[in-house]
Design an enzyme around this catalytic site. Sequence first.
Site, PDB file in Angstrom:
ATOM      1  N   TYR A  91       6.113   9.653   3.747  1.00  0.00           N
ATOM      2  CA  TYR A  91       5.548   8.719   2.763  1.00  0.00           C
ATOM      3  C   TYR A  91       6.185   8.933   1.396  1.00  0.00           C
ATOM      4  CZ  TYR A  91       1.974   6.641  -0.301  1.00  0.00           C
ATOM      5  OH  TYR A  91       1.313   5.914  -1.264  1.00  0.00           O
ATOM      6  N   ILE A 100      -5.902  -2.146  -4.076  1.00  0.00           N
ATOM      7  CA  ILE A 100      -5.132  -2.387  -5.290  1.00  0.00           C
ATOM      8  C   ILE A 100      -4.578  -3.801  -5.308  1.00  0.00           C
ATOM      9  CG2 ILE A 100      -2.999  -1.746  -6.495  1.00  0.00           C
ATOM     10  CD1 ILE A 100      -3.563   1.161  -5.696  1.00  0.00           C
ATOM     11  N   ARG A 120      -1.344  -8.867   6.650  1.00  0.00           N
ATOM     12  CA  ARG A 120      -1.382  -8.995   8.111  1.00  0.00           C
ATOM     13  C   ARG A 120      -2.708  -9.526   8.633  1.00  0.00           C
ATOM     14  NH1 ARG A 120      -0.286  -3.299  10.423  1.00  0.00           N
ATOM     15  NH2 ARG A 120      -1.633  -2.756   8.658  1.00  0.00           N
TER      16      ARG A 120
END
Length: 253
Positions: free
Chosen positions: A151, A19, A39
Amino acid sequence: MSGLPHSPHALVTGGGRGIGRAIASELGRAGATVTVLGRHRGMLDDAVATGAAHFAAVADVADQPALDAAIAEAAARQPIDILIANAGTAESAPFAKSDAALFRRMMDVNFMGVVHAIQAVLPGMKGRPYGRIVAVASTAGLKGYAYVSAYSAAKHAVVGLVRSLALELAATRVTVNAVCPGFTDTELVAGSIDTIMAKTGRSRAQAIAEFARHNPQGRLVTPAEVADTVLWLCGEGASAITGQAIAVAGGEV
């Protein structure tokens, strides 16, 4: 729909793939200068090499000093007008097996990563004539799903942050919104599909159907559909849209 102002600088966290990369590409096509942050240097460099972004910055959003340094470097190149706080990760487990470390991991990346990024860009953004903050949350921030309580809790926190911060900034030219995709055709969902196949013996089509059944349209959302919604929120014509959590989920919510 009015477009972006002239050549804004957009920073997209988690912009190397999925995304985030789709959002970076869409903003770039609309005229923004785009810095992708993440990262993994290789993914970010590939985004720049293929034209999905103009610049890359390496940092883990859960590491506030590293993130602050990377954002400061990007802002020194050009002040940041748009922040897309997209970086995220997901782990699934029954609640009884979700220990404190799992909850901390989900909160550190999915929630505190958003907090850190906003805190880094907001002082400079408030002094600009235009500012947009869009957090990529999830339908898990609007409802519950079994086996992803950590989450879901983190994504609910993101939505709460967006709604509160939008009120604080309502008198400024900065808007704060969230987009909440349903299950989307990304590498993250592909990994979950592989897990289902390995644990249950289902075929790939059956595993995909397990996710698609949540969407009344009977399919996975595409990254481009999420990116298009983000682009609209970043446009000048969306200046009255703030504090919203917009589901991109085929009617699921």
